[in-house]
Scaffold this motif. Structure first.
Motif, PDB file in Angstrom:
ATOM      1  N   GLY A  95       8.549   2.603  34.132  1.00 41.28           N
ATOM      2  CA  GLY A  95       9.231   3.287  34.379  1.00 41.28           C
ATOM      3  C   GLY A  95       9.287   4.537  34.687  1.00 41.28           C
ATOM      4  O   GLY A  95      10.649   5.171  35.400  1.00 41.28           O
ATOM      5  N   VAL A  96       7.686   4.497  35.729  1.00 34.50           N
ATOM      6  CA  VAL A  96       7.907   5.704  36.763  1.00 34.50           C
ATOM      7  C   VAL A  96       7.216   5.238  38.145  1.00 34.50           C
ATOM      8  O   VAL A  96       7.137   4.105  38.126  1.00 34.50           O
ATOM      9  CB  VAL A  96       6.477   6.894  36.674  1.00 34.50           C
ATOM     10  CG1 VAL A  96       6.270   7.979  37.432  1.00 34.50           C
ATOM     11  CG2 VAL A  96       7.142   7.794  34.651  1.00 34.50           C
ATOM     12  N   ALA A  97       8.534   5.779  39.362  1.00 32.16           N
ATOM     13  CA  ALA A  97       7.649   5.107  40.733  1.00 32.16           C
ATOM     14  C   ALA A  97       7.449   6.041  40.937  1.00 32.16           C
ATOM     15  O   ALA A  97       7.268   7.103  41.260  1.00 32.16           O
ATOM     16  CB  ALA A  97       9.362   4.911  40.890  1.00 32.16           C
ATOM     17  N   ASN A 112      -6.811   7.437  45.461  1.00 34.38           N
ATOM     18  CA  ASN A 112      -7.579   7.510  43.902  1.00 34.38           C
ATOM     19  C   ASN A 112      -6.355   8.173  43.175  1.00 34.38           C
ATOM     20  O   ASN A 112      -7.122   9.572  43.243  1.00 34.38           O
ATOM     21  CB  ASN A 112      -8.970   7.956  43.732  1.00 34.38           C
ATOM     22  CG  ASN A 112      -9.902   7.466  44.876  1.00 34.38           C
ATOM     23  OD1 ASN A 112     -10.185   5.595  44.941  1.00 34.38           O
ATOM     24  ND2 ASN A 112     -10.745   8.095  45.488  1.00 34.38           N
ATOM     25  N   ASP A 113      -5.960   7.641  42.306  1.00 33.39           N
ATOM     26  CA  ASP A 113      -4.275   8.244  41.798  1.00 33.39           C
ATOM     27  C   ASP A 113      -4.831   7.682  40.362  1.00 33.39           C
ATOM     28  O   ASP A 113      -5.656   6.951  39.602  1.00 33.39           O
ATOM     29  CB  ASP A 113      -3.390   7.935  42.393  1.00 33.39           C
ATOM     30  CG  ASP A 113      -2.382   7.841  41.869  1.00 33.39           C
ATOM     31  OD1 ASP A 113      -2.554  10.006  41.225  1.00 33.39           O
ATOM     32  OD2 ASP A 113      -1.067   8.247  42.346  1.00 33.39           O
ATOM     33  N   GLU A 114      -3.860   7.825  39.165  1.00 29.88           N
ATOM     34  CA  GLU A 114      -3.530   7.491  38.539  1.00 29.88           C
ATOM     35  C   GLU A 114      -1.994   6.310  38.194  1.00 29.88           C
ATOM     36  O   GLU A 114      -0.997   7.650  38.221  1.00 29.88           O
ATOM     37  CB  GLU A 114      -3.952   8.352  36.825  1.00 29.88           C
ATOM     38  CG  GLU A 114      -5.418   9.325  36.532  1.00 29.88           C
ATOM     39  CD  GLU A 114      -5.875   9.555  35.254  1.00 29.88           C
ATOM     40  OE1 GLU A 114      -4.315  10.111  34.657  1.00 29.88           O
ATOM     41  OE2 GLU A 114      -6.135  10.224  35.341  1.00 29.88           O
ATOM     42  N   LEU A 115      -1.902   5.597  37.291  1.00 25.98           N
ATOM     43  CA  LEU A 115      -0.302   5.544  36.860  1.00 25.98           C
ATOM     44  C   LEU A 115      -0.249   4.993  35.976  1.00 25.98           C
ATOM     45  O   LEU A 115      -0.879   4.544  35.107  1.00 25.98           O
ATOM     46  CB  LEU A 115      -0.516   3.348  38.141  1.00 25.98           C
ATOM     47  CG  LEU A 115      -0.252   3.403  39.194  1.00 25.98           C
ATOM     48  CD1 LEU A 115      -0.007   2.244  39.862  1.00 25.98           C
ATOM     49  CD2 LEU A 115       0.775   4.840  39.852  1.00 25.98           C
ATOM     50  N   ALA A 116       0.788   6.320  34.956  1.00 27.79           N
ATOM     51  CA  ALA A 116       1.011   5.733  33.876  1.00 27.79           C
ATOM     52  C   ALA A 116      -0.656   6.344  32.634  1.00 27.79           C
ATOM     53  O   ALA A 116      -0.279   5.142  31.564  1.00 27.79           O
ATOM     54  CB  ALA A 116       1.333   4.316  32.741  1.00 27.79           C
ATOM     55  N   GLY A 117      -1.242   7.054  33.783  1.00 22.70           N
ATOM     56  CA  GLY A 117      -2.803   7.337  33.127  1.00 22.70           C
ATOM     57  C   GLY A 117      -4.038   6.244  32.364  1.00 22.70           C
ATOM     58  O   GLY A 117      -4.627   6.545  32.776  1.00 22.70           O
ATOM     59  N   GLY A 133      -3.194  -2.832  45.460  1.00 26.68           N
ATOM     60  CA  GLY A 133      -3.873  -1.750  44.787  1.00 26.68           C
ATOM     61  C   GLY A 133      -4.784  -1.770  43.358  1.00 26.68           C
ATOM     62  O   GLY A 133      -5.174  -3.194  43.517  1.00 26.68           O
ATOM     63  N   PHE A 134      -5.489  -1.532  42.995  1.00 26.52           N
ATOM     64  CA  PHE A 134      -6.230  -1.807  42.160  1.00 26.52           C
ATOM     65  C   PHE A 134      -6.600  -0.646  41.251  1.00 26.52           C
ATOM     66  O   PHE A 134      -6.774   0.225  41.263  1.00 26.52           O
ATOM     67  CB  PHE A 134      -8.141  -1.900  43.298  1.00 26.52           C
ATOM     68  CG  PHE A 134      -7.589  -2.745  44.706  1.00 26.52           C
ATOM     69  CD1 PHE A 134      -7.940  -3.678  44.066  1.00 26.52           C
ATOM     70  CD2 PHE A 134      -7.519  -2.109  45.511  1.00 26.52           C
ATOM     71  CE1 PHE A 134      -8.048  -4.970  45.178  1.00 26.52           C
ATOM     72  CE2 PHE A 134      -7.932  -3.035  47.291  1.00 26.52           C
ATOM     73  CZ  PHE A 134      -8.163  -4.738  46.743  1.00 26.52           C
ATOM     74  N   GLU A 135      -7.350  -1.511  39.556  1.00 25.13           N
ATOM     75  CA  GLU A 135      -7.680  -1.103  38.421  1.00 25.13           C
ATOM     76  C   GLU A 135      -8.761   0.097  38.781  1.00 25.13           C
ATOM     77  O   GLU A 135      -9.902  -0.971  39.263  1.00 25.13           O
ATOM     78  CB  GLU A 135      -7.754  -2.086  37.412  1.00 25.13           C
ATOM     79  CG  GLU A 135      -6.142  -2.692  36.731  1.00 25.13           C
ATOM     80  CD  GLU A 135      -5.011  -1.053  36.676  1.00 25.13           C
ATOM     81  OE1 GLU A 135      -5.571  -0.058  36.172  1.00 25.13           O
ATOM     82  OE2 GLU A 135      -3.540  -1.717  36.572  1.00 25.13           O
TER      83      GLU A 135
END
Length: 354
Positions: A95-97, A112-117, A133-135
């Motif tokens: 739900g976070v854009a 190098n970021d985080e998405l929903a932790g 995008g990659f994990e």
């Protein structure tokens, strides 16, 4: 032909060269590598060793194009540096854009970021027009300074393995000559415009120009997508393609997709006009549908040949149920924008549907 991006940009008269180059101190993670990988390995167009041998310097050295390792984000109403038509790469997680402006990524190529932790890397290659995008698990990715097929070669800072961005698969390199060959877990970033993204996600967060690097983000050093200019405005390449194809103009935008059985692509402008296209990948039927909201496409495996009627921005199935383009009741396949020369260079046997 220029032998480096620096030489090309100088010859093109694009004065924002310094914005593309710089130095970044590598942050080497500690402890054992924990890297989420795909359940199945993605297809490689050649042996890992041949791909390694095809690498060449893009001009900047290792980390000469600095990744953004501590990204800051601002609310959409504080993004005055973005015009309505500026390209952004958007993603929604839990739900976070978030939106990553192309004009920032053009000068860093990796965030190098985080998405929903979850730790992730958002990557962009200006020379091939690809955003992926990659994990990333507990490592971070940096820019190696090498190119294969004009495409960004990333390296992970845990094992120093090379990862060509489009291929999303590890290969040997000079810093790790015998890595485990595996594919990264990918996620979709939507290439759209700032106004289209905020129309759908007014509460989006956007990557700030406060990156920790002294850069001029007012100009893309390669030119501009809106209006098109510089590198993007012609079919000249800085470096030769891995495999040449004259089926389409070299920089025509296609959307590519892969399964372990093969690769396929469809021209984005053809999908825009048709609304939906049928094709195959590795012998399996595929359906691609156009999404007016973002000016993009989504692809699905369609082994049973289900049909959908387009009704405005919706697609209606045989039961009369309407679906958003990104939520058809089929198995979705990861797809992303790419310049034709780059896709065909890596996947010369690609299926094409239009």
């Amino acid at each position: 032909m220029p032998t480096s991006r620096r030489a090309f940009l100088a010859a093109a008269g694009l004065t924002a060269v310094a914005g593309c180059l710089g130095n970044s101190a590598s942050k080497t993670p500690s402890g054992p590598l924990s890297l989420p990988t795909a359940a199945e390995r993605l297809p490689l167009p050649a042996s890992p060793e041949r791909l390694r041998d095809a690498a060449r310097s893009g001009g900047p050295s290792k980390d000469g194009i600095p990744s953004i390792d501590d990204p800051e984000f601002v609310a959409s109403d504080r993004a005055g540096f973005l015009a309505d038509g500026d390209p952004v790469f958007g993603v929604v997680r839990d739900g976070v854009a978030k939106a990553y402006p192309q004009k920032i990524l053009a000068q860093h190529e990796i965030v190098n970021d985080e998405l929903a932790g979850a730790p992730v890397s958002v990557t962009y290659c200006p020379l091939t027009g690809t955003v992926q995008g990659f994990e990333r698990g507990n490592t971070t990715f940096g820019v190696s300074g090498r190119l294969i097929n004009s495409n960004l070669v990333m390296y992970d800072r845990h094992t120093e393995t090379w990862w060509p961005q489009i291929l999303a698969t590890s290969i040997p390199g000079p810093w790790n000559g015998d890595p485990e060959i595996r594919s990264l877990r990918e996620f979709r970033l939507i290439w759209t415009t700032w106004t289209q993204w905020t129309d759908q996600h007014p509460d989006t967060r956007v990557l700030s120009t406060d990156t920790g690097h002294a850069k001029n983000y007012g100009r893309d050093p390669y030119g501009s997508y809106n209006p098109r200019g510089g590198y993007y405005a012609n079919d000249n390449l800085l470096f030769g393609a891995l495999n040449e194809s004259d089926r389409f103009a070299p920089k025509r935008v296609v959307m590519g997709l892969r399964t372990p059985d093969g690769a396929a692509a469809f021209p984005k402008d053809t999908l825009r006009q048709a609304g939906q296209l049928d094709g195959t990948v590795g012998g399996t039927p595929v359906l691609a549908v156009y999404d007016d909201r973002y000016d993009t496409g989504f692809a699905y495996l369609n082994p049973d040949g289900q049909s959908f009627d387009r009704d405005g921005t919706q697609f209606v199935d045989a039961t009369g149920t309407s679906h958003d383009p990104d939520a058809l009741p089929l198995t979705s396949v990861h797809t992303f924008d790419a310049m034709w020369f780059a896709w065909a260079g890596y996947y010369p046997e690609t299926d094409v549907f239009q």
